[in-house]
Design a protein around this motif. Sequence first.
Motif, mmCIF file in Angstrom:
data_model
loop_
_atom_site.group_PDB
_atom_site.id
_atom_site.type_symbol
_atom_site.label_atom_id
_atom_site.label_comp_id
_atom_site.label_asym_id
_atom_site.label_seq_id
_atom_site.Cartn_x
_atom_site.Cartn_y
_atom_site.Cartn_z
ATOM 1 N N GLY A 97 0.820 -1.194 0.000
ATOM 2 C CA GLY A 97 0.000 0.000 0.000
ATOM 3 C C GLY A 97 0.857 1.247 0.000
ATOM 4 N N LEU A 98 0.256 2.354 -0.407
ATOM 5 C CA LEU A 98 0.937 3.642 -0.486
ATOM 6 C C LEU A 98 0.212 4.626 0.428
ATOM 7 C CD1 LEU A 98 3.109 5.342 -2.002
ATOM 8 C CD2 LEU A 98 1.328 5.916 -3.659
ATOM 9 N N THR A 99 0.998 5.308 1.276
ATOM 10 C CA THR A 99 0.404 6.228 2.243
ATOM 11 C C THR A 99 1.100 7.575 2.195
ATOM 12 O OG1 THR A 99 0.028 6.621 4.596
ATOM 13 C CG2 THR A 99 1.940 5.300 4.035
ATOM 14 N N ASP A 100 0.333 8.641 2.418
ATOM 15 C CA ASP A 100 0.953 9.948 2.548
ATOM 16 C C ASP A 100 1.160 10.312 4.018
ATOM 17 O OD1 ASP A 100 -2.033 11.963 1.816
ATOM 18 O OD2 ASP A 100 -1.600 10.469 3.345
ATOM 19 N N TYR A 101 0.998 9.311 4.913
ATOM 20 C CA TYR A 101 1.300 9.510 6.318
ATOM 21 C C TYR A 101 2.783 9.254 6.605
ATOM 22 C CZ TYR A 101 -3.512 9.925 8.006
ATOM 23 O OH TYR A 101 -4.786 10.355 8.264
ATOM 24 N N GLY A 102 3.507 8.810 5.595
ATOM 25 C CA GLY A 102 4.933 8.570 5.764
ATOM 26 C C GLY A 102 5.231 7.214 6.372
ATOM 27 N N LEU A 103 4.950 7.069 7.648
ATOM 28 C CA LEU A 103 5.265 5.810 8.335
ATOM 29 C C LEU A 103 3.991 5.212 8.927
ATOM 30 C CD1 LEU A 103 8.585 6.779 10.149
ATOM 31 C CD2 LEU A 103 8.288 5.617 7.964
ATOM 32 N N GLY A 104 2.965 5.081 8.101
ATOM 33 C CA GLY A 104 1.704 4.560 8.580
ATOM 34 C C GLY A 104 1.728 3.080 8.847
ATOM 35 N N THR A 105 1.022 2.662 9.905
ATOM 36 C CA THR A 105 0.903 1.253 10.234
ATOM 37 C C THR A 105 -0.539 0.781 10.261
ATOM 38 O OG1 THR A 105 0.885 1.707 12.593
ATOM 39 C CG2 THR A 105 3.030 1.282 11.593
ATOM 40 N N ALA A 106 -1.467 1.674 10.004
ATOM 41 C CA ALA A 106 -2.887 1.326 10.011
ATOM 42 C C ALA A 106 -3.449 1.392 8.601
ATOM 43 C CB ALA A 106 -3.667 2.276 10.911
ATOM 44 N N THR A 107 -4.380 0.488 8.294
ATOM 45 C CA THR A 107 -4.905 0.415 6.928
ATOM 46 C C THR A 107 -5.596 1.711 6.517
ATOM 47 O OG1 THR A 107 -6.915 -0.639 7.777
ATOM 48 C CG2 THR A 107 -5.174 -2.085 6.949
ATOM 49 N N TYR A 108 -6.233 2.424 7.454
ATOM 50 C CA TYR A 108 -6.960 3.634 7.074
ATOM 51 C C TYR A 108 -6.029 4.741 6.616
ATOM 52 C CZ TYR A 108 -5.770 5.820 11.576
ATOM 53 O OH TYR A 108 -5.098 6.352 12.640
ATOM 54 N N GLU A 109 -4.746 4.607 6.910
ATOM 55 C CA GLU A 109 -3.766 5.612 6.518
ATOM 56 C C GLU A 109 -3.308 5.441 5.071
ATOM 57 O OE1 GLU A 109 -1.047 4.657 9.690
ATOM 58 O OE2 GLU A 109 -1.541 6.511 10.747
ATOM 59 N N TYR A 110 -3.735 4.385 4.422
ATOM 60 C CA TYR A 110 -3.270 4.062 3.082
ATOM 61 C C TYR A 110 -4.326 4.395 2.046
ATOM 62 C CZ TYR A 110 0.924 1.977 4.879
ATOM 63 O OH TYR A 110 2.145 1.798 5.477
ATOM 64 N N ASP A 111 -3.871 5.030 0.965
ATOM 65 C CA ASP A 111 -4.771 5.483 -0.076
ATOM 66 C C ASP A 111 -4.851 4.529 -1.260
ATOM 67 O OD1 ASP A 111 -3.236 8.538 0.693
ATOM 68 O OD2 ASP A 111 -5.316 8.055 1.190
ATOM 69 N N TYR A 112 -3.796 3.805 -1.513
ATOM 70 C CA TYR A 112 -3.747 2.920 -2.674
ATOM 71 C C TYR A 112 -3.265 1.546 -2.237
ATOM 72 C CZ TYR A 112 -3.820 7.430 -5.015
ATOM 73 O OH TYR A 112 -4.150 8.702 -5.417
ATOM 74 N N TRP A 113 -3.813 0.521 -2.907
ATOM 75 C CA TRP A 113 -3.463 -0.860 -2.595
ATOM 76 C C TRP A 113 -3.239 -1.645 -3.880
ATOM 77 C CZ3 TRP A 113 -2.601 -2.303 2.327
ATOM 78 C CH2 TRP A 113 -3.149 -1.536 3.355
ATOM 79 N N GLY A 114 -2.347 -2.629 -3.770
ATOM 80 C CA GLY A 114 -2.199 -3.568 -4.861
ATOM 81 C C GLY A 114 -3.251 -4.656 -4.780
ATOM 82 N N GLN A 115 -3.182 -5.593 -5.706
ATOM 83 C CA GLN A 115 -4.200 -6.642 -5.811
ATOM 84 C C GLN A 115 -3.941 -7.804 -4.861
ATOM 85 O OE1 GLN A 115 -1.592 -6.418 -7.748
ATOM 86 N NE2 GLN A 115 -0.889 -8.504 -8.195
ATOM 87 N N GLY A 116 -2.760 -7.894 -4.289
ATOM 88 C CA GLY A 116 -2.434 -8.954 -3.353
ATOM 89 C C GLY A 116 -1.657 -10.089 -3.984
ATOM 90 N N ALA A 117 -0.824 -10.726 -3.169
ATOM 91 C CA ALA A 117 -0.031 -11.876 -3.608
ATOM 92 C C ALA A 117 -0.131 -12.956 -2.537
ATOM 93 C CB ALA A 117 1.425 -11.485 -3.829
ATOM 94 N N GLN A 118 -0.509 -14.156 -2.958
ATOM 95 C CA GLN A 118 -0.665 -15.252 -2.005
ATOM 96 C C GLN A 118 0.694 -15.823 -1.639
ATOM 97 O OE1 GLN A 118 -3.619 -16.720 -0.549
ATOM 98 N NE2 GLN A 118 -2.020 -17.712 0.692
ATOM 99 N N VAL A 119 0.919 -15.964 -0.338
ATOM 100 C CA VAL A 119 2.105 -16.640 0.188
ATOM 101 C C VAL A 119 1.616 -17.802 1.048
ATOM 102 C CG1 VAL A 119 4.080 -16.457 1.741
ATOM 103 C CG2 VAL A 119 3.570 -14.607 0.127
ATOM 104 N N THR A 120 2.068 -19.002 0.711
ATOM 105 C CA THR A 120 1.677 -20.186 1.456
ATOM 106 C C THR A 120 2.929 -20.889 1.940
ATOM 107 O OG1 THR A 120 -0.314 -20.449 0.102
ATOM 108 C CG2 THR A 120 0.398 -22.352 1.395
ATOM 109 N N VAL A 121 3.001 -21.118 3.256
ATOM 110 C CA VAL A 121 4.153 -21.778 3.861
ATOM 111 C C VAL A 121 3.687 -23.111 4.418
ATOM 112 C CG1 VAL A 121 6.037 -21.594 5.504
ATOM 113 C CG2 VAL A 121 5.092 -19.520 4.446
ATOM 114 N N SER A 122 4.236 -24.182 3.895
ATOM 115 C CA SER A 122 3.847 -25.515 4.331
ATOM 116 C C SER A 122 4.759 -25.984 5.461
ATOM 117 C CB SER A 122 3.910 -26.500 3.170
ATOM 118 O OG SER A 122 5.234 -26.615 2.699
ATOM 119 N N SER A 123 4.188 -26.792 6.349
ATOM 120 C CA SER A 123 4.970 -27.276 7.502
ATOM 121 C C SER A 123 5.673 -28.573 7.177
ATOM 122 C CB SER A 123 4.034 -27.466 8.694
ATOM 123 O OG SER A 123 3.005 -28.365 8.373
#
Length: 123
Positions: A97-123
Motif C-alpha cells: 500500500g501507499l500512504t501519505d502519512y509517511g510511516l503509517g501502520t494502520a490500513t486507514y492511513e493508506y490510499d492505494y493498494w495492490g491486488q495482493g499476492a498469495q504466500v503459502t508456507v507448508s509445515s
Amino acid sequence: QVQLVESGGGLVQAGGSLRLSCAASERPSSSYGLGWFRQVPGKERDFVAGIGWSDGDTYYADSVKGRFTISRASAKNTVYLQMNSLKPEDTAVYYCGLTDYGLGTATYEYDYWGQGAQVTVSS
C-alpha cells in the motif's frame, strides 16, 4: 491514480525464503511511504513492514523482525519484501500500500493498494 502491482508470491516450505515485489505506476511523492500488510480469511489486514520513500527509514511488526527485510529501488519505483525463515503462520495474502502519512501502520492511513499476492508456507 497510482497503481500498485505485487509479484513474487508462491508456495514454500517452512524455513524457506520468498521475495515479494511491489511496482508503482509512478514515482511516489517524497513524503510518502510504502507498506506491506497481510491478511488471512476472516481476519483484519495486519501491518508487516513499511519504508519511507525518501529517507528509506524502515519499521516492522514484532512478528517479522529479524526475518523480513523491506527495501526500495527508487529508479524502478519498486519496493521489495525479502522474507526469510518463513513459518506456516506467515501464510496469508500480502498487500502493498501507499500512504501519505509517511510511516503509517494502520490500513486507514493508506490510499492505494495492490491486488495482493498469495504466500503459502507448508509445515
